[in-house]
Design an enzyme around this catalytic site. Structure first.
Site, mmCIF file in Angstrom:
data_model
loop_
_atom_site.group_PDB
_atom_site.id
_atom_site.type_symbol
_atom_site.label_atom_id
_atom_site.label_comp_id
_atom_site.label_asym_id
_atom_site.label_seq_id
_atom_site.Cartn_x
_atom_site.Cartn_y
_atom_site.Cartn_z
ATOM 1 N N ARG A 1 60.182 -14.823 22.616
ATOM 2 C CA ARG A 1 59.888 -13.949 23.770
ATOM 3 C C ARG A 1 61.145 -13.471 24.505
ATOM 4 O O ARG A 1 61.077 -13.054 25.654
ATOM 5 C CB ARG A 1 58.936 -14.638 24.750
ATOM 6 N N LYS B 1 67.998 0.131 25.171
ATOM 7 C CA LYS B 1 66.938 0.609 24.289
ATOM 8 C C LYS B 1 67.189 0.056 22.893
ATOM 9 O O LYS B 1 68.206 0.343 22.265
ATOM 10 C CB LYS B 1 66.895 2.138 24.259
ATOM 11 N N GLU C 1 76.974 12.900 20.266
ATOM 12 C CA GLU C 1 76.366 12.309 21.455
ATOM 13 C C GLU C 1 77.279 12.450 22.673
ATOM 14 O O GLU C 1 76.810 12.520 23.813
ATOM 15 C CB GLU C 1 76.045 10.829 21.202
ATOM 16 N N GLU D 1 63.312 5.120 31.260
ATOM 17 C CA GLU D 1 63.041 6.480 30.808
ATOM 18 C C GLU D 1 61.775 7.079 31.429
ATOM 19 O O GLU D 1 60.954 7.695 30.762
ATOM 20 C CB GLU D 1 62.958 6.528 29.277
ATOM 21 N N ARG E 1 66.416 9.849 32.422
ATOM 22 C CA ARG E 1 66.955 9.270 31.186
ATOM 23 C C ARG E 1 66.450 10.031 29.967
ATOM 24 O O ARG E 1 67.099 10.043 28.922
ATOM 25 C CB ARG E 1 66.596 7.791 31.081
ATOM 26 N N ASN F 1 67.877 12.754 25.504
ATOM 27 C CA ASN F 1 67.283 13.126 24.221
ATOM 28 C C ASN F 1 67.520 14.588 23.852
ATOM 29 O O ASN F 1 66.875 15.094 22.921
ATOM 30 C CB ASN F 1 65.777 12.835 24.245
ATOM 31 N N HIS G 1 67.382 15.599 20.222
ATOM 32 C CA HIS G 1 66.809 14.511 19.436
ATOM 33 C C HIS G 1 65.402 14.814 18.926
ATOM 34 O O HIS G 1 64.984 14.237 17.917
ATOM 35 C CB HIS G 1 66.786 13.224 20.260
ATOM 36 N N HIS H 1 72.723 10.559 11.867
ATOM 37 C CA HIS H 1 72.007 10.770 13.128
ATOM 38 C C HIS H 1 72.667 11.858 13.969
ATOM 39 O O HIS H 1 72.016 12.797 14.425
ATOM 40 C CB HIS H 1 71.963 9.452 13.918
#
Length: 365
Positions: A120, A141, A183, A234, A238, A242, A245, A262
């Site tokens: 956990r 993330k 990026e 997000e 945030r 993207n 993306h 990517h």
């Protein structure tokens, strides 16, 4: 060595950047991971021969295990995730154990997701070895891909620290530099027009010159940290990270993560998003000089998957920002200012046709 503090609602942690930063790893663990019982280093088959032994040398005071995954996007999978959990269980890692992600974005995302769910949730540290990981290592993330789309399985799980040794970038191939720099360009476009101007005026080729590299990475991480600090999960701005993306992930998935990196896919996605922004806002967002600069840096504007408009549209509908199958895309109001807008399917398809015609008529690659 430069240090940036990432401050979110759930955690505050340092990002250390500099040449030889790895020598601070032992001290960093003492400071950031008290009562560490054992360490599992997760890395990949490209990075392990280069840096694994060097990292282990900094961890002589700890019980250290290693797990090496195959290099490449295909390792961000449920299968590798299960293997990683099984290996951690066999090593008998307890809740005071630490996972170290030593590698690029794939390693960081997979290792972070394992850390987020094992028992956990246990602690982890990011040690990026690619330029692209300046982005993925900050913000918490973590996750893996599904056959229907990229990053559809995951969690928010902040690291205890990020240690970015810029010496690790010296072994990167040209494609990895392009992947990471896309990026960085994105951050300028969505958040800091002055930073974009600095990049376009000073970075004439890749890799980035050594005298500029530290400054570029530091500012990029500062911008990412600002956004994450305001919107950790997000729910708002945030999502602007993207830019490019939505289409970029669709291109990656449709190519089965084989023929394009990517960042290269995201760059095509950004070019498309800019064209779509201009059509939507009915004004120019960037000048011709922007496209010339991107081409000069070695980016391709075309990929064969662009001929599969219908399939790309279906892939885009799997994007996490969407609601009720309605596509939401990050667009630019102007350089340095982004917005998230609902976009109709037909408009996307029409603009894909226009984009393909523009690419064929205006670029040489």
């Amino acid at each position: 060595m430069e240090t940036i503090e990432v401050k979110t609602k759930s955690k505050q942690y340092p990002v250390h950047i500099g040449e030889g930063a790895i020598s601070k790893l032992g001290h960093l663990i003492e400071e950031s991971v008290p009562r560490c019982s054992s360490i599992l280093i997760i890395t990949d088959s490209n990075v392990a021969p280069l840096y694994l032994q060097q990292v282990k040398m900094e961890l002589k005071d700890y019980q250290v295990y290693k797990w090496v995954i195959p290099a490449g996007e295909s390792s961000k999978s449920l299968r590798e995730y299960e293997k990683g959990i099984t290996y951690a269980l066999r090593c008998q890692l307890d809740r005071n154990a630490l996972i170290i992600a030593l590698g690029g974005g794939v390693v960081g995302d997979l290792a972070g997701f394992i850390a987020s769910s094992y028992l956990r949730g246990i602690r982890f540290i990011q040690i990026p070895t690619t330029l692209l990981a300046h982005d993925s290592s900050v913000g918490g993330k973590v996750g893996i891909n599904h056959s229907l789309g990229k990053n559809l399985i995951g969690a928010f799980h902040q690291p205890e620290a990020v240690l970015f040794d810029t010496n690790f970038l010296t072994t990167l191939p040209a494609r990895e530099w392009r992947s990471g720099f896309a990026e960085i360009v994105k951050l300028g476009l969505i958040r800091d027009a002055e930073f974009y101007e600095f990049l376009s005026s000073n970075i004439e080729s890749l890799p980035v010159k050594e005298e500029l590299l530290g400054k570029v990475i530091k500012r990029a991480i500062e911008l990412k940290a600002e956004i994450v600090g305001m919107d950790e999960r997000e729910a708002g701005i945030r999502a602007y990270l993207n830019l490019g993306h939505t289409l970029g992930h669709a291109i990656e998935a449709e190519s089965r993560y084989q023929s394009i990196s990517h960042g290269e896919a995201v760059m095509i996605g950004m070019l498309y998003a800019i064209k779509l922004s201009e059509a939507s806002m009915k004004r120019k967002i960037v000048t011709k000089r922007f496209y010339q600069w991107i081409e000069q840096l070695g980016y391709a504007f075309w990929h064969p998957t662009l001929n599969k408009s219908g399939l790309l549209l279906e892939r885009m509908k799997q994007d996490k920002k969407n609601s009720r199958q309605q596509i939401h895309m990050v667009l630019l109001k102007e350089c340095g200012e982004a917005t998230l807008e609902k976009v109709e399917d037909q408009f996307i398809l029409d603009q894909l046709s226009s984009f393909k015609a523009w690419v064929r008529g205006n670029v040489t690659n």
